[in-house]
Write a protein that holds these residues in place. Structure first.
Motif, PDB file in Angstrom:
ATOM      1  N   ILE A  62       4.321  11.396   4.114  1.00 23.55           N
ATOM      2  CA  ILE A  62       4.614  10.172   4.864  1.00 23.55           C
ATOM      3  C   ILE A  62       4.195  10.239   6.332  1.00 23.55           C
ATOM      4  N   GLN A  65       1.524   7.870   7.370  1.00 19.43           N
ATOM      5  CA  GLN A  65       1.606   6.496   6.869  1.00 19.43           C
ATOM      6  C   GLN A  65       2.100   5.546   7.956  1.00 19.43           C
ATOM      7  N   GLU A  66       1.496   4.377   7.993  1.00 19.79           N
ATOM      8  CA  GLU A  66       1.955   3.346   8.917  1.00 19.79           C
ATOM      9  C   GLU A  66       3.358   2.899   8.499  1.00 19.79           C
ATOM     10  N   GLY A  67       4.213   2.717   9.456  1.00 20.55           N
ATOM     11  CA  GLY A  67       5.572   2.264   9.176  1.00 20.55           C
ATOM     12  C   GLY A  67       6.535   3.384   8.795  1.00 20.55           C
ATOM     13  N   ALA A  68       6.155   4.615   9.051  1.00 21.93           N
ATOM     14  CA  ALA A  68       6.988   5.757   8.650  1.00 21.93           C
ATOM     15  C   ALA A  68       7.936   6.244   9.752  1.00 21.93           C
ATOM     16  N   TYR A  70      10.955   5.391  10.882  1.00 23.55           N
ATOM     17  CA  TYR A  70      12.355   5.636  10.503  1.00 23.55           C
ATOM     18  C   TYR A  70      12.469   6.781   9.503  1.00 23.55           C
ATOM     19  N   ALA A  71      11.566   6.835   8.563  1.00 19.71           N
ATOM     20  CA  ALA A  71      11.590   7.924   7.587  1.00 19.71           C
ATOM     21  C   ALA A  71      11.426   9.270   8.281  1.00 19.71           C
ATOM     22  N   SER A 115      14.879   4.684   3.749  1.00 20.15           N
ATOM     23  CA  SER A 115      13.642   4.337   4.464  1.00 20.15           C
ATOM     24  C   SER A 115      12.392   4.636   3.645  1.00 20.15           C
ATOM     25  N   LEU A 116      12.508   5.514   2.655  1.00 14.63           N
ATOM     26  CA  LEU A 116      11.353   5.826   1.805  1.00 14.63           C
ATOM     27  C   LEU A 116      11.112   4.780   0.723  1.00 14.63           C
ATOM     28  N   PRO A 118      10.828   1.442   0.524  1.00 10.31           N
ATOM     29  CA  PRO A 118       9.718   0.486   0.671  1.00 10.31           C
ATOM     30  C   PRO A 118       8.409   1.143   1.105  1.00 10.31           C
ATOM     31  N   LEU A 119       8.477   2.393   1.528  1.00  8.75           N
ATOM     32  CA  LEU A 119       7.308   3.059   2.100  1.00  8.75           C
ATOM     33  C   LEU A 119       6.466   3.803   1.066  1.00  8.75           C
ATOM     34  N   ASP A 120       7.131   4.586   0.208  1.00  5.85           N
ATOM     35  CA  ASP A 120       6.399   5.472  -0.698  1.00  5.85           C
ATOM     36  C   ASP A 120       7.294   5.787  -1.897  1.00  5.85           C
TER      37      ASP A 120
END
Length: 156
Positions: A62, A65-68, A70-71, A115-116, A118-120
């Motif tokens: 992650i 990755q864009e938008g990571a 918070y993760a 947080s993961l 929606p991300l991955d």
């Protein structure tokens, strides 16, 4: 996957894991009143090895990755609480304060899982067993604290 990133995240996990060698359970832990559902001693290093490898993979996966944001923040928070728990529980033999630390760890892991999602998807599913393990460990910590509130630790 970026193997350098994986090694960086693995180093963070390794630092957390090292606390288990620096502060081993010892006779004090063996003498505590523990519930019947306490796992056998051999399971802890096996479980943590698999969890740390997964966490390092998730972190590396992650990190770019864009938008990571918070993760990654929750990843950092969980490894900090994870590293802190062993010295407090086994080093200082402070079961109650360790329960507070593991509550922070649980919140951080829940935040990481949340947080993961929606991300991955793969990173999410690789982290769910960690949430389950930390939930189990927190329940174990709480029950050990309840059973041993009057227990006087042996001298170091």
């Amino acid at each position: 996957m970026d193997w350098v990133l994986f090694l960086i995240f693995l180093a963070a996990c390794g630092a957390a894991a090292t606390t288990g060698a620096v502060f081993p359970p010892g006779d004090w832990y063996k003498r505590l009143d523990k519930p019947s559902w306490t796992p056998p001693d051999w399971l802890f290093p096996v479980a943590w090895t698999l969890l740390y490898l997964s966490l390092a993979y998730v972190g590396a996966r992650i990190a770019t990755q864009e938008g990571a944001a918070y993760a990654l923040a929750f990843w950092a928070m969980q490894i900090a609480f994870n590293t802190l728990w062993t010295p407090i529980f086994f080093g200082l033999r402070k079961i109650g304060p360790a329960l507070i630390v593991i509550a922070g760890l649980w919140i951080a892991v829940l935040g990481l899982v949340w947080s993961l999602w929606p991300l991955d998807t793969l990173a999410f599913w690789l982290t769910v067993p960690y949430l389950i393990w930390v939930s189990y460990a927190a329940a174990l910590n709480a029950d050990i604290w309840r059973r041993n509130r009057g227990f006087v630790p042996v001298a170091r």
